[in-house]
Design a protein around this motif. Structure first.
Motif, PDB file in Angstrom:
ATOM      1  N   UNK A   1       0.836  -1.204   0.000  1.00 44.02           N
ATOM      2  CA  UNK A   1       0.000   0.000   0.000  1.00 44.02           C
ATOM      3  C   UNK A   1       0.873   1.258   0.000  1.00 44.02           C
ATOM      4  N   UNK A   2       1.895   1.269   0.849  1.00 43.87           N
ATOM      5  CA  UNK A   2       2.781   2.438   0.931  1.00 43.87           C
ATOM      6  C   UNK A   2       3.506   2.678  -0.389  1.00 43.87           C
ATOM      7  N   UNK A   3       3.976   1.596  -1.020  1.00 42.80           N
ATOM      8  CA  UNK A   3       4.713   1.745  -2.281  1.00 42.80           C
ATOM      9  C   UNK A   3       3.801   2.224  -3.403  1.00 42.80           C
ATOM     10  N   UNK A   4       2.577   1.718  -3.443  1.00 44.99           N
ATOM     11  CA  UNK A   4       1.635   2.181  -4.464  1.00 44.99           C
ATOM     12  C   UNK A   4       1.372   3.676  -4.276  1.00 44.99           C
ATOM     13  N   UNK A   5       1.164   4.098  -3.032  1.00 42.30           N
ATOM     14  CA  UNK A   5       0.967   5.521  -2.779  1.00 42.30           C
ATOM     15  C   UNK A   5       2.159   6.351  -3.209  1.00 42.30           C
ATOM     16  N   UNK A   6       3.359   5.840  -2.949  1.00 43.00           N
ATOM     17  CA  UNK A   6       4.571   6.580  -3.339  1.00 43.00           C
ATOM     18  C   UNK A   6       4.671   6.707  -4.859  1.00 43.00           C
ATOM     19  N   UNK A   7       4.348   5.637  -5.576  1.00 37.94           N
ATOM     20  CA  UNK A   7       4.451   5.677  -7.037  1.00 37.94           C
ATOM     21  C   UNK A   7       3.427   6.633  -7.648  1.00 37.94           C
TER      22      UNK A   7
END
Length: 564
Positions: free
Chosen positions: A195-201
């Motif tokens: 979830x965090x990585x998707x938000x960052x991308x």
């Protein structure tokens, strides 16, 4: 030993404080010694004038004079206290220094502030804590993006601005596909990393001014300002590619992730934040149903809107019919193949309308299931069937229940209460569940079957053959009766394929000591074939379709043979 008390200015400086007096008329300010330790980057000539010092203050330069003007005048010549907070910035590159100023002002002959005396102190730590608290109240703790409340507030503000300035914007919902599978396969900590990585991308590909927030567990919301339809399509593809094209590294190894997107153009197709969210959610669901990792943009649909109006009307009609006791049952005989006598009757739901017309089960059940009303209908039918069984002690009846009802605790509470209140009724009740329900979760359905059989009731699998349940599962369920789907029976006399299929089902059911019912029997030739194959019961047009009339009397009911 003599104790040397340091000067007051030294004590203040050691605490990060400085004292001042301010002659309002002349605008002259006099500071205590060591003021440079509190304001090291501000020249003394700037500190010496109230107006010059005010030019360094943020966010409102007039905060000091406003505080004096708006605090009530103290009586009796005493000073009027005040307290304010502000930031002082000495250059555009330097961080602001947060100051708390506490003091009192004294009025002149005209009653207005003439002299001020007070203390200022550096308050950066407290302000940092306050900012952190504000951030925590506004942002999602996992991703650092806006939380749902502030995302929706930003969307509402954007809608107002877009309507005022006649601009076009978009609201998107990005849903991570199959996040529950990641939870199951790797654990919640890995899912959180995804979830965090998707938000960052997504954040890395936003334009300045666009707003990103975490809408729910696996969804992000985006407010794309000044965005046309074409730009929305391009942005969606860019976000999807960013999420899809590279695996997400986690402590458990790389995880492949896709996301789906639903979007709506505002304010053209949504006049409020609530409407925009509903339509984005609708298109997101459409994307997921069509293909994971795809994008859908909301567009007006006349047929969909008309169907929703119908749904609203039908919902009201069903609820009203339930309240007015216009949900009733009709009785269709199920007869012994050899004796041609009714062994039991299937109770089929009907809805009486105000104009005298009657809606049949195919008109009611699918709509009630789609609109979430089927559990209410099933509860009412259960009450009606038990009442019939109580009124006619020799009659055997069957009722159909929907998939959701098999796991409905309220339905179980109702049937347990009714069975205890009316001993002997359970043994004359047959509960029919569809084959599609039986194959969804065999273990859950087996528990359902066992509980009913403990009451003494029998269980039938309805529409058998439509879902091709394995006979291994059929035996595991422990059902008493199999009702062969009428689609394979209605053309039995004319279809060699149907004959082969039905005969096989009957033969296997007999080997498992399960009774069989053939539905939709149309003619004598089919009835004779079924009898010769060993089918136990038949129902359909040949025997007689459902009727609201009760085709039994107390005397006849006593003579009805058992269903098995």
């Amino acid at each position: 030993m003599t104790t040397v008390v340091p000067p007051l200015s030294t004590i203040l400086a050691s605490l990060g404080h400085a004292a001042f007096t301010w002659d309002v008329g002349s605008d002259q300010m006099v500071w205590s010694d060591h003021v440079a330790s509190v304001f090291p980057d501000i020249p003394l000539n700037v500190l010496g004038r109230g107006a010059a010092f005010a030019n360094l203050i943020e966010p409102v330069r007039s905060i000091r004079t406003d505080a004096l003007a708006h605090s009530p005048l103290a009586l009796g010549g005493e000073g009027t206290p005040y307290r304010i907070e502000y930031a002082v910035r000495t250059s555009t590159s330097a961080p602001p220094q947060w100051i708390e100023e506490t003091g009192s002002w004294f009025a002149g002959a005209d009653g207005k502030p003439a002299r001020v005396q007070g203390i200022v102190r550096v308050n950066n730590e407290r302000h940092a804590r306050d900012e952190q608290l504000v951030k925590l109240s506004q942002n999602d703790p996992l991703t650092g993006e806006l939380n749902r409340t502030h995302l929706i507030a930003s969307l509402a503000e954007t809608l107002e601005e877009a309507a005022r300035f006649r601009t076009s914007c978009a609201f998107m919902l990005i849903g991570i596909d199959h996040l529950a599978r990641i939870n199951d396969a790797f654990g919640f900590d890995v899912a959180d990393a995804v979830i965090s990585e998707v938000g960052r991308r997504v954040r890395a590909r936003l334009r300045g001014g666009d707003v990103l927030g975490r809408f729910s567990g696996n969804k992000f919301g985006l407010v794309l300002k000044n965005c046309t339809i074409d730009e929305t399509n391009i942005a969606a593809e860019r976000f999807l590619a960013a999420i899809r094209d590279e695996v997400v590294p986690t402590k458990s190894g790389p995880v492949s992730v896709t996301a789906s997107i639903g979007a709506v153009i505002v304010p053209r197709h949504a006049r409020s934040a609530e409407e925009a969210i509903n339509r984005a959610q609708e298109t997101l669901d459409t994307s997921k149903r069509r293909r994971a990792g795809s994008f859908s943009l909301w567009r007006p649909n006349v047929e969909r809107d008309a169907q929703r109006r119908v749904n609203i009307r039908v919902t009201d009609e069903i609820v009203t019919a339930l309240n007015e006791r216009r949900i009733v049952t009709a009785f269709e005989p199920v007869v012994d193949t050899r004796l041609r006598r009714a062994s039991f009757y299937e109770c089929l739901v009907r809805m009486e309308q105000d104009d005298g017309r009657v809606l049949l089960a195919p008109d009611i059940v699918p709509v009630a299931e789609r609109l979430g009303l089927i559990r209410l209908v099933d509860h009412r039918v259960l009450e009606l069937v038990v009442a019939e069984l109580v009124a006619s002690p020799g009659v055997r009846l069957s009722l159909n229940i929907s998939p959701a009802t098999t796991m409905d605790p309220d339905w179980w509470a109702s049937i347990e209460s009714l069975m205890r209140a009316h001993p002997g009724v359970a043994e004359r009740l047959i509960v029919e569940i569809t084959e599609t329900v039986a194959i969804q979760d065999v273990d859950d359905v087996r528990g359902f079957v066992a509980r009913l059989k403990n009451f003494g009731s029998r269980i039938a699998i309805d529409d058998f053959g439509a879902g091709y349940t394995s006979f291994r599962n059929l035996r595991k369920l422990g059902v008493d009766i199999v009702k062969i789907d009428g689609a394979f029976v209605q053309n039995l006399a004319h279809s060699a394929d149907d004959r082969a299929f039905v005969q096989t089902l009957i033969d296997l059911a007999r080997r498992l000591e399960i009774k069989t019912v053939a539905e939709w029997v149309q003619d004598e030739q089919s009835a004779s074939i079924l009898r010769d194959w060993g089918c136990d019961y038949i129902q359909g047009r040949l025997i007689g379709l459902a009727s609201s009339e009760r085709p039994w009397s107390p005397a006849m009911a006593e003579a009805v043979p058992a269903a098995g």
